[in-house]
Design an enzyme around this catalytic site. Structure first.
Site, PDB file in Angstrom:
ATOM      1  CB  ALA A 210       6.857  -4.074   4.987  1.00 53.26           C
TER       2      ALA A 210
ATOM      3  CG  PHE B  49       6.806  -5.149  -3.775  1.00 49.30           C
ATOM      4  CD1 PHE B  49       7.357  -6.114  -4.417  1.00 49.30           C
ATOM      5  CD2 PHE B  49       6.624  -3.642  -4.434  1.00 49.30           C
ATOM      6  CE1 PHE B  49       8.247  -5.728  -5.444  1.00 49.30           C
ATOM      7  CE2 PHE B  49       7.390  -3.776  -5.575  1.00 49.30           C
ATOM      8  CZ  PHE B  49       7.917  -4.678  -6.053  1.00 49.30           C
TER       9      PHE B  49
ATOM     10  CB  VAL C 234       5.919  -2.091   0.524  1.00 48.15           C
ATOM     11  CG1 VAL C 234       6.294  -3.620   1.310  1.00 48.15           C
ATOM     12  CG2 VAL C 234       7.097  -2.251  -0.690  1.00 48.15           C
ATOM     13  CB  CYS C 235       1.192  -4.678   2.587  1.00 49.85           C
ATOM     14  SG  CYS C 235       0.210  -5.111   3.872  1.00 49.85           S
ATOM     15  CB  VAL C 236       2.687  -0.652   6.423  1.00 49.75           C
ATOM     16  CG1 VAL C 236       1.137  -0.693   6.788  1.00 49.75           C
ATOM     17  CG2 VAL C 236       3.372   0.008   7.455  1.00 49.75           C
TER      18      VAL C 236
END
Length: 144
Positions: A98, A55, A93-95
């Site tokens: 996000a 994501f 999920v890409c930190v």
């Protein structure tokens, strides 16, 4: 053993039709993989088919446990959680994307002095290098 893998890069906001299409694609792919593995002959059973998801960008909104959906709309967060449980599918999920969209786990919330966390269960915040490593394998990339 040869590996045929697919990587779904989900960049669409959960309210976008492409985000729903990504979920339907993942379900169909995983279901067909299980069915093929159950009916495979000895030569075909040597192949392993895998599915990975990542994501990114507006797709990070999917990992927000505080997202509310009206009764007539599908809750993509919950549906991804169910699929992940059923197939032991990681939900990275890409930190950075996000955090920039207000989605955080407790560790990053503390590190960046945020007031709480809202990362949905089953999702994990990871660096973009995780996506790069997924792309290094011989995989077919599909972006939604």
């Amino acid at each position: 053993m040869t590996a045929n893998s697919q990587l779904l890069l989900i960049t669409a906001d959960p309210s976008h039709p492409l985000a729903q299409l990504a979920l339907r694609y993942a379900r169909a792919y995983l279901k067909s993989t299980v069915m093929n593995n159950e009916t495979a002959d000895s030569d075909a059973s040597k192949k392993k088919t895998t599915l990975s998801v990542f994501f990114y960008a507006d797709g990070a909104h999917t990992a927000n446990r505080l997202r509310w959906q009206s009764a007539e709309q599908i809750d993509l967060t919950q549906q991804w959680q169910n699929l992940a449980k059923q197939y032991q599918l990681p939900l990275p999920v890409c930190v950075s994307t996000a955090l920039s969209r207000g989605v955080s786990d407790s560790e990053n919330g503390t590190r960046h002095q945020l007031e709480g966390d809202n990362l949905a269960a089953g999702f994990s915040l990871v660096g973009l290098s995780e996506l790069a490593m997924m792309m290094q394998s011989n995989c077919r990339l599909i972006q939604f």
